[in-house]
Design an enzyme around this catalytic site. Structure first.
Site, PDB file in Angstrom:
ATOM      1  N   LYS A  50       0.822  -1.220   0.000  1.00 49.76           N
ATOM      2  CA  LYS A  50       0.000   0.000   0.000  1.00 49.76           C
ATOM      3  C   LYS A  50       0.857   1.271   0.000  1.00 49.76           C
ATOM      4  O   LYS A  50       0.425   2.327  -0.457  1.00 49.76           O
ATOM      5  CB  LYS A  50      -0.920   0.021   1.228  1.00 49.76           C
ATOM      6  N   TYR A 110      -1.955   0.500  11.899  1.00 47.60           N
ATOM      7  CA  TYR A 110      -3.383   0.549  12.273  1.00 47.60           C
ATOM      8  C   TYR A 110      -3.547   0.978  13.729  1.00 47.60           C
ATOM      9  O   TYR A 110      -2.958   1.980  14.123  1.00 47.60           O
ATOM     10  CB  TYR A 110      -4.054  -0.809  11.983  1.00 47.60           C
ATOM     11  N   VAL A 131      -0.190  -8.532   6.545  1.00 53.76           N
ATOM     12  CA  VAL A 131      -0.659  -9.759   7.208  1.00 53.76           C
ATOM     13  C   VAL A 131       0.109 -11.013   6.772  1.00 53.76           C
ATOM     14  O   VAL A 131      -0.103 -12.085   7.328  1.00 53.76           O
ATOM     15  CB  VAL A 131      -2.181 -10.016   7.033  1.00 53.76           C
TER      16      VAL A 131
HETATM   17  N1  GLN Z   1      -4.830  -8.150   1.473  1.00 55.89           N
HETATM   18  C1  GLN Z   1      -5.036  -7.973   2.869  1.00 55.89           C
HETATM   19  C2  GLN Z   1      -6.477  -7.573   3.100  1.00 55.89           C
HETATM   20  O1  GLN Z   1      -6.971  -6.810   2.338  1.00 55.89           O
HETATM   21  C3  GLN Z   1      -4.113  -6.907   3.374  1.00 55.89           C
HETATM   22  C4  GLN Z   1      -4.289  -6.631   4.836  1.00 55.89           C
HETATM   23  C5  GLN Z   1      -2.983  -6.395   5.566  1.00 55.89           C
HETATM   24  O2  GLN Z   1      -1.926  -6.818   5.133  1.00 55.89           O
HETATM   25  N2  GLN Z   1      -3.081  -5.803   6.728  1.00 55.89           N
HETATM   26  O3  GLN Z   1      -7.131  -8.001   4.018  1.00 55.89           O
END
Ligand code: GLN
Length: 306
Positions: free
Chosen positions: A68, A242, A260
């Site tokens: 992102k 977050y 994640v």
């Molecule tokens: N692709 C994962 C999602 O959209 C990304 C989330 C993350 O890495 N925190 O849930």
């Protein structure tokens, strides 16, 4: 300098390796559930190009939300400050996939690193590029000097089959008019973007442009301006983890971003970028051992942006 950091990284790695591997793997993306939870790798790249790593640092993993930052860099480069009319720059204090604040803020995500914000960034890229999937990958390959980088179709397909929450986010934002393209197309690109794979070595190298005022370290080519680089780093510090962003700033004291897949990248402006990978996540969705390791690195080095 470099050998000093090598000792620090080794000391931190050896300590963390002995620590109990707490947390859970992200199983909500079925394909991520197959990862060996004992993996642990770390790699550091300095802006002079020197680099070194330990453990599983040469094994590819799914960088997920870390991507992102890169999609934000491309969108920011293309549309400039107008970007902030579509997404805000405030910490959310909520989980990465939360729908909560979208109702209150009428479809304007709190920041570009929550799923909602990253989905809006994907929408912006689709509006400005002929083929967002191809051109985003080209952008990352170029800024990192790593033409071999690819998406994982396996991971992307797995998330496309099960990502109902992200689809809900995209549709919900569309209902407020802050998604301009078809939600199906936007969410498809979002899942592809998240499926980007890198090793810790590649990830740390890729992020050196943000430790080098927006310029590539290999040939000083400008990827984004110094101001934009500074602002993206500020966003990583305040929103990169977050509802645990405060904790990361408190314990590690550097801008960073988690995913994640168990990866974390962090950087010290004008110095280095470090990538760490350990798949088990804490309750906030951030790598448990990754955070511990990075805390030790900044504690041992006694260097901080503060
Ligand atoms: N692709 C994962 C999602 O959209 C990304 C989330 C993350 O890495 N925190 O849930």
């Amino acid at each position: 300098m470099a050998s000093h950091y090598k000792d620090i990284l080794e000391k931190a790695y050896n300590k963390i390796h002995l620590l109990e591997n707490e947390g859970e793997i992200a199983t909500y993306i079925p394909e991520l559930a197959n990862i060996d939870p004992s993996k642990l790798g770390v790699h550091m790249t300095n802006i002079d190009g020197s680099n070194f790593g330990i453990g599983d640092h040469l094994e590819k993993f799914s960088i997920q939300s870390i991507a992102k930052v890169l999609s934000l860099a491309l969108a920011y480069k293309i549309v400039g400050e107008d970007l902030w009319e579509r997404v805000d720059v405030e910490p959310s204090g909520t989980k990465f996939d939360s729908l909560l604040l979208l109702e209150s803020y009428k479809g304007i995500p709190r920041n570009p690193f929550m799923n909602s914000g990253a989905i809006v960034i994907c929408d912006i890229l689709i509006s400005h590029l002929d083929n967002a999937k191809v051109e985003f990958l080209d952008f990352v390959r170029d800024l990192s000097d790593l033409p071999e980088l690819t998406y994982s179709d396996k991971i992307a397909d797995s998330e496309k089959r099960t990502g109902y929450r992200n689809m809900a986010l995209c549709n919900f934002i569309k209902s407020f008019g802050n998604i301009k393209n078809e939600p199906a197309e936007v969410i498809d690109f979002y899942f592809d973007m998240c499926s980007l794979e890198m090793t810790c070595q590649q990830l740390s190298k890729t992020f050196t442009f943000l430790a080098n005022n927006g310029h590539k370290i290999s040939d000083d080519k400008k990827i984004i301006s110094k101001t934009k680089s500074k602002r993206i780093n500020a966003l990583m510090l305040t929103c990169g983890f977050y509802d645990e962003s405060g904790e990361f700033a408190f314990r590690v004291g550097l801008p960073g971003k988690s995913g994640v897949g168990g990866g974390i990248v962090t950087l010290y402006p004008n110095n280095y970028a470090i990538a760490v990978w350990s798949p088990k996540l804490n309750e906030h969705g951030n790598s448990f051992r990754g955070m511990e390791l990075l805390e030790d690195v900044t504690t041992y080095s006694e260097l901080s942006i503060f």
